[in-house]
Structures are given as C-alpha cells and as structure tokens.
Scaffold this motif. Structure first.
Motif, mmCIF file in Angstrom:
data_model
loop_
_atom_site.group_PDB
_atom_site.id
_atom_site.type_symbol
_atom_site.label_atom_id
_atom_site.label_comp_id
_atom_site.label_asym_id
_atom_site.label_seq_id
_atom_site.Cartn_x
_atom_site.Cartn_y
_atom_site.Cartn_z
ATOM 1 N N PHE A 140 60.759 65.636 66.424
ATOM 2 C CA PHE A 140 60.059 64.952 65.344
ATOM 3 C C PHE A 140 59.885 65.844 64.115
ATOM 4 C CE2 PHE A 140 56.170 63.513 63.224
ATOM 5 C CZ PHE A 140 56.488 62.180 62.993
ATOM 6 N N ILE A 141 59.495 67.076 64.316
ATOM 7 C CA ILE A 141 59.277 68.003 63.205
ATOM 8 C C ILE A 141 60.589 68.270 62.476
ATOM 9 C CG2 ILE A 141 58.472 70.318 62.562
ATOM 10 C CD1 ILE A 141 56.288 68.296 63.589
ATOM 11 N N GLU A 142 61.677 68.425 63.232
ATOM 12 C CA GLU A 142 62.984 68.636 62.602
ATOM 13 C C GLU A 142 63.399 67.423 61.779
ATOM 14 O OE1 GLU A 142 65.350 71.619 65.597
ATOM 15 O OE2 GLU A 142 65.002 69.557 66.282
ATOM 16 N N VAL A 143 63.159 66.230 62.287
ATOM 17 C CA VAL A 143 63.499 65.018 61.538
ATOM 18 C C VAL A 143 62.731 64.994 60.222
ATOM 19 C CG1 VAL A 143 63.372 62.498 61.510
ATOM 20 C CG2 VAL A 143 64.149 63.680 63.569
ATOM 21 N N ARG A 144 61.470 65.349 60.279
ATOM 22 C CA ARG A 144 60.644 65.389 59.062
ATOM 23 C C ARG A 144 61.225 66.401 58.065
ATOM 24 N NH1 ARG A 144 56.003 68.103 57.239
ATOM 25 N NH2 ARG A 144 54.659 66.783 55.967
ATOM 26 N N GLU A 145 61.659 67.556 58.547
ATOM 27 C CA GLU A 145 62.261 68.573 57.678
ATOM 28 C C GLU A 145 63.579 68.076 57.085
ATOM 29 O OE1 GLU A 145 62.479 71.928 60.313
ATOM 30 O OE2 GLU A 145 60.378 72.471 59.984
ATOM 31 N N TRP A 146 64.373 67.369 57.894
ATOM 32 C CA TRP A 146 65.627 66.814 57.393
ATOM 33 C C TRP A 146 65.354 65.813 56.277
ATOM 34 C CZ3 TRP A 146 70.714 66.120 60.264
ATOM 35 C CH2 TRP A 146 71.002 67.233 61.037
ATOM 36 N N CYS A 147 64.355 64.973 56.483
ATOM 37 C CA CYS A 147 64.009 63.989 55.451
ATOM 38 C C CYS A 147 63.661 64.687 54.145
ATOM 39 C CB CYS A 147 62.839 63.119 55.911
ATOM 40 S SG CYS A 147 63.261 61.929 57.191
ATOM 41 N N ALA A 148 62.814 65.698 54.215
ATOM 42 C CA ALA A 148 62.432 66.442 53.012
ATOM 43 C C ALA A 148 63.662 67.063 52.350
ATOM 44 C CB ALA A 148 61.401 67.508 53.355
ATOM 45 N N ALA A 149 64.569 67.581 53.155
ATOM 46 C CA ALA A 149 65.765 68.243 52.617
ATOM 47 C C ALA A 149 66.708 67.266 51.919
ATOM 48 C CB ALA A 149 66.505 68.980 53.727
ATOM 49 N N ILE A 150 66.696 66.006 52.341
ATOM 50 C CA ILE A 150 67.570 65.023 51.679
ATOM 51 C C ILE A 150 66.818 64.189 50.652
ATOM 52 C CG2 ILE A 150 69.252 64.941 53.539
ATOM 53 C CD1 ILE A 150 68.097 62.336 54.484
ATOM 54 N N GLY A 151 65.525 64.452 50.504
ATOM 55 C CA GLY A 151 64.770 63.815 49.434
ATOM 56 C C GLY A 151 64.197 62.448 49.752
ATOM 57 N N ILE A 152 63.932 62.192 51.029
ATOM 58 C CA ILE A 152 63.286 60.945 51.404
ATOM 59 C C ILE A 152 62.063 61.263 52.261
ATOM 60 C CG2 ILE A 152 65.428 59.599 51.315
ATOM 61 C CD1 ILE A 152 65.409 59.635 54.423
ATOM 62 N N THR A 153 61.202 60.281 52.396
ATOM 63 C CA THR A 153 60.039 60.482 53.260
ATOM 64 C C THR A 153 60.386 60.046 54.679
ATOM 65 O OG1 THR A 153 59.132 58.267 52.922
ATOM 66 C CG2 THR A 153 58.475 59.985 51.326
ATOM 67 N N LEU A 154 59.600 60.511 55.593
ATOM 68 C CA LEU A 154 59.749 60.087 56.980
ATOM 69 C C LEU A 154 59.545 58.572 57.090
ATOM 70 C CD1 LEU A 154 60.275 61.068 59.857
ATOM 71 C CD2 LEU A 154 57.846 61.564 60.054
ATOM 72 N N ASN A 155 58.626 58.039 56.307
ATOM 73 C CA ASN A 155 58.403 56.585 56.303
ATOM 74 C C ASN A 155 59.629 55.823 55.822
ATOM 75 O OD1 ASN A 155 55.817 56.713 57.331
ATOM 76 N ND2 ASN A 155 54.844 56.720 55.319
ATOM 77 N N GLU A 156 60.305 56.347 54.819
ATOM 78 C CA GLU A 156 61.519 55.696 54.328
ATOM 79 C C GLU A 156 62.601 55.692 55.402
ATOM 80 O OE1 GLU A 156 61.409 56.483 49.534
ATOM 81 O OE2 GLU A 156 61.900 58.184 50.846
ATOM 82 N N LEU A 157 62.738 56.807 56.099
ATOM 83 C CA LEU A 157 63.721 56.865 57.180
ATOM 84 C C LEU A 157 63.361 55.882 58.288
ATOM 85 C CD1 LEU A 157 66.272 58.233 58.368
ATOM 86 C CD2 LEU A 157 64.705 59.766 59.575
ATOM 87 N N THR A 158 62.084 55.838 58.636
ATOM 88 C CA THR A 158 61.627 54.923 59.683
ATOM 89 C C THR A 158 61.905 53.477 59.299
ATOM 90 O OG1 THR A 158 59.914 56.474 60.381
ATOM 91 C CG2 THR A 158 59.626 54.193 61.033
ATOM 92 N N ASP A 159 61.606 53.119 58.062
ATOM 93 C CA ASP A 159 61.868 51.751 57.603
ATOM 94 C C ASP A 159 63.357 51.420 57.690
ATOM 95 O OD1 ASP A 159 59.176 51.385 57.085
ATOM 96 O OD2 ASP A 159 59.368 51.696 54.914
#
Length: 85
Positions: free
Chosen positions: A54-73
C-alpha cells in the motif's frame, strides 16, 4: 482463498497503475528515477513478478502526479467495465 497477486483483479490493478503512468507520459525509467529505484524493479512490479504494498502504491501515485484516490477511482471504473464489481 486465492492469493491476490495471482487474481484477475490484481492484474487489472496493475493495468490501471501502468495506464496511469503512461497517461502521465512517464517511462518506466523516469518513474524509477523518481522513486530512487532501478528500472527492472518497476518492470517487475508492473508485470506482477513483484508485489506492491500500500505504501509503495501511494509513492508511485505521487511520483506520477496523481492521488491515491484518483488511482482508486480509476481502478474501480476498470473493475466495473470488466464486470468484476
């Protein structure tokens, strides 16, 4: 219970994550640099050879410029289109 790394849903999650990276116009090499890891690690994660936590996914999202919520949606939309929800 089947391990989630081997499920169709996990494959759809990885496809969603990869699509988000590609949509941002970021290569695996650039993502790796942003995460301070090597490119083969990014490739292994995207292909399902290495599981992301989960933490890595959150870091990946930040690195590509999206929020975790955006990825989840986006993932939820992918699941609905695939008839998985």
């Amino acid at each position: 219970m089947e391990k989630s790394i081997y499920t169709n849903q996990y494959g759809l999650f990885l496809a969603t994550l990869r699509a988000a990276r590609e949509s941002a116009g970021i290569s695996q090499t650039e993502l790796a640099a942003r995460l301070s890891v090597d490119q083969p690690l990014v490739s292994k994660c995207e292909s399902g050879q290495r599981r992301l936590d989960f933490i890595e996914v959150r870091e990946w999202c930040a690195a590509i410029g999206i929020t975790l919520n955006e990825l989840t949606d986006s993932f939820e939309e992918t699941l609905m289109r695939a008839g998985k929800k």
